[in-house]
Write an enzyme that holds these catalytic residues in place. Structure first.
Site, PDB file in Angstrom:
ATOM      1  NE  ARG A   1      -5.424 -12.704   4.987  1.00  0.00           N
ATOM      2  CZ  ARG A   1      -6.247 -11.647   4.950  1.00  0.00           C
ATOM      3  NH1 ARG A   1      -6.247 -10.831   3.896  1.00  0.00           N
ATOM      4  NH2 ARG A   1      -7.033 -11.386   5.953  1.00  0.00           N
TER       5      ARG A   1
ATOM      6  NE  ARG B   1      -1.875  -6.304   6.739  1.00  0.00           N
ATOM      7  CZ  ARG B   1      -3.049  -6.677   6.278  1.00  0.00           C
ATOM      8  NH1 ARG B   1      -3.874  -7.348   7.024  1.00  0.00           N
ATOM      9  NH2 ARG B   1      -3.403  -6.369   5.058  1.00  0.00           N
TER      10      ARG B   1
ATOM     11  CD  GLU C   1      -8.150  -9.647  -3.865  1.00  0.00           C
ATOM     12  OE1 GLU C   1      -6.961  -9.925  -3.596  1.00  0.00           O
ATOM     13  OE2 GLU C   1      -9.037  -9.529  -2.989  1.00  0.00           O
TER      14      GLU C   1
ATOM     15  CE  LYS D   1      -3.655  -2.543   2.411  1.00  0.00           C
ATOM     16  NZ  LYS D   1      -4.618  -2.527   3.553  1.00  0.00           N
TER      17      LYS D   1
ATOM     18  CG  PHE E   1     -13.276   1.116   7.465  1.00  0.00           C
ATOM     19  CD1 PHE E   1     -12.715   0.523   6.337  1.00  0.00           C
ATOM     20  CD2 PHE E   1     -13.930   0.298   8.389  1.00  0.00           C
ATOM     21  CE1 PHE E   1     -12.797  -0.849   6.122  1.00  0.00           C
ATOM     22  CE2 PHE E   1     -14.019  -1.085   8.181  1.00  0.00           C
ATOM     23  CZ  PHE E   1     -13.451  -1.653   7.048  1.00  0.00           C
TER      24      PHE E   1
ATOM     25  CE1 TYR F   1      -9.094  -3.696   0.545  1.00  0.00           C
ATOM     26  CE2 TYR F   1      -8.475  -1.667  -0.572  1.00  0.00           C
ATOM     27  CZ  TYR F   1      -8.135  -2.763   0.205  1.00  0.00           C
ATOM     28  OH  TYR F   1      -6.832  -2.921   0.637  1.00  0.00           O
TER      29      TYR F   1
ATOM     30  CG  ASN G   1      -3.480  -3.161   6.975  1.00  0.00           C
ATOM     31  OD1 ASN G   1      -3.644  -2.503   5.960  1.00  0.00           O
ATOM     32  ND2 ASN G   1      -4.386  -3.950   7.454  1.00  0.00           N
TER      33      ASN G   1
ATOM     34  CB  THR H   1      -7.178  -7.242   9.420  1.00  0.00           C
ATOM     35  OG1 THR H   1      -7.379  -8.324   8.520  1.00  0.00           O
ATOM     36  CG2 THR H   1      -7.830  -5.990   8.858  1.00  0.00           C
TER      37      THR H   1
ATOM     38  CG  HIS I   1      -4.684  -6.684  -0.453  1.00  0.00           C
ATOM     39  ND1 HIS I   1      -5.887  -6.857   0.184  1.00  0.00           N
ATOM     40  CD2 HIS I   1      -4.691  -7.527  -1.515  1.00  0.00           C
ATOM     41  CE1 HIS I   1      -6.604  -7.765  -0.490  1.00  0.00           C
ATOM     42  NE2 HIS I   1      -5.900  -8.178  -1.519  1.00  0.00           N
TER      43      HIS I   1
HETATM   44  P1  GDP Z   1      -7.485  -7.542   5.174  1.00  0.00           P
HETATM   45  O1  GDP Z   1      -8.018  -8.588   4.227  1.00  0.00           O
HETATM   46  O2  GDP Z   1      -6.703  -8.133   6.304  1.00  0.00           O
HETATM   47  O3  GDP Z   1      -6.728  -6.439   4.487  1.00  0.00           O
HETATM   48  O4  GDP Z   1      -8.737  -6.862   5.868  1.00  0.00           O
HETATM   49  P2  GDP Z   1     -10.167  -6.484   5.263  1.00  0.00           P
HETATM   50  O5  GDP Z   1     -10.352  -7.114   3.918  1.00  0.00           O
HETATM   51  O6  GDP Z   1     -11.170  -6.749   6.325  1.00  0.00           O
HETATM   52  O7  GDP Z   1     -10.055  -4.913   5.117  1.00  0.00           O
HETATM   53  C1  GDP Z   1      -9.391  -4.358   4.033  1.00  0.00           C
HETATM   54  C2  GDP Z   1      -8.642  -3.131   4.483  1.00  0.00           C
HETATM   55  O8  GDP Z   1      -9.569  -2.178   4.988  1.00  0.00           O
HETATM   56  C3  GDP Z   1      -7.678  -3.381   5.636  1.00  0.00           C
HETATM   57  O9  GDP Z   1      -6.434  -3.857   5.217  1.00  0.00           O
HETATM   58  C4  GDP Z   1      -7.565  -2.009   6.233  1.00  0.00           C
HETATM   59  O10 GDP Z   1      -6.698  -1.188   5.458  1.00  0.00           O
HETATM   60  C5  GDP Z   1      -8.980  -1.474   6.075  1.00  0.00           C
HETATM   61  N1  GDP Z   1      -9.749  -1.726   7.275  1.00  0.00           N
HETATM   62  C6  GDP Z   1     -10.303  -2.902   7.703  1.00  0.00           C
HETATM   63  N2  GDP Z   1     -10.934  -2.756   8.874  1.00  0.00           N
HETATM   64  C7  GDP Z   1     -10.802  -1.439   9.208  1.00  0.00           C
HETATM   65  C8  GDP Z   1     -11.262  -0.643  10.303  1.00  0.00           C
HETATM   66  O11 GDP Z   1     -11.925  -1.124  11.219  1.00  0.00           O
HETATM   67  N3  GDP Z   1     -10.922   0.687  10.271  1.00  0.00           N
HETATM   68  C9  GDP Z   1     -10.203   1.243   9.266  1.00  0.00           C
HETATM   69  N4  GDP Z   1      -9.907   2.532   9.302  1.00  0.00           N
HETATM   70  N5  GDP Z   1      -9.760   0.532   8.225  1.00  0.00           N
HETATM   71  C10 GDP Z   1     -10.048  -0.778   8.182  1.00  0.00           C
HETATM   72 MG    MG Z   2      -9.445  -8.536   2.708  1.00  0.00          MG
END
Ligand code: GDP
Ligand code: MG
Length: 155
Positions: free
Chosen positions: A96, A113, A135, A20, A68, A60, A121, A102, A124
């Protein structure tokens, strides 16, 4: 795929990994690539890319209803990202694990992370082989994705 030691079928998978904007700014690209190479995974796509808003929203889309979401789209389009595709047995789960949880507070020591805010973080990684394919299809097009070559050490 062949049979692993456990007798469980071991499939070659593909995953989409993205450093990122923060990770690019902080100079973490080389280290992240290095971790995947050291694991013996095969690099099938790599580019520095300024992501358009529409692609970020598509990538996303499952998070569209989350509070968010606008911040996430702003962040991911705030500077160049490094897009990667990696191939290998178990690469989705391995990735992962390599990149961490996450939630940075849950991320294990030494993973990428640790000590950044949630939402900041730096890497991805696809959460399933199906999403890996989806993706890679979104982020790469013919010519910047090459999977039909052999790594010498894989025979
Ligand atoms: P990942 O698969 O571990 O990246 O997590 P997710 O797919 O659930 O979320 C995608 C991205 O959205 C994450 O990597 C974070 O950058 C962001 N994100 C997820 N949960 C939160 C949250 O609770 N707050 C904020 N600000 N960003 C979030
Ligand atoms: Mg994800």
């Amino acid at each position: 795929g062949g049979l692993g030691a456990s007798g469980v079928k071991r499939e070659v998978e593909e995953t989409y990994i993205m450093v990122k904007p923060d990770g690019v700014q902080r100079g973490l690209v080389g280290e992240i690539i290095s971790r995947f190479e050291k694991k013996g995974f095969k690099l099938t796509g790599l580019k520095l890319f300024q992501c358009p808003k529409e692609l970020a929203e598509e990538h996303y889309k499952d998070l569209k209803s989350r509070p968010f979401f606008p911040k996430l789209i702003n962040y991911i389009t705030s500077g160049p990202v490094v897009c990667m595709a990696w191939e290998g047995v178990g690469v989705v789960a391995s990735a992962r694990k390599l990149i961490g949880s996450t939630d940075p507070l849950q991320a294990e020591p030494g993973t990428r992370r640790v000590s950044v805010q949630t939402g900041r973080n730096v890497v991805h990684g696809s959460d399933s082989p199906e999403n890996g394919k989806r993706e890679i299809g979104l982020w790469f097009k013919e010519g910047d994705y090459v999977s039909g070559y052999q790594l010498k050490h894989l025979g």
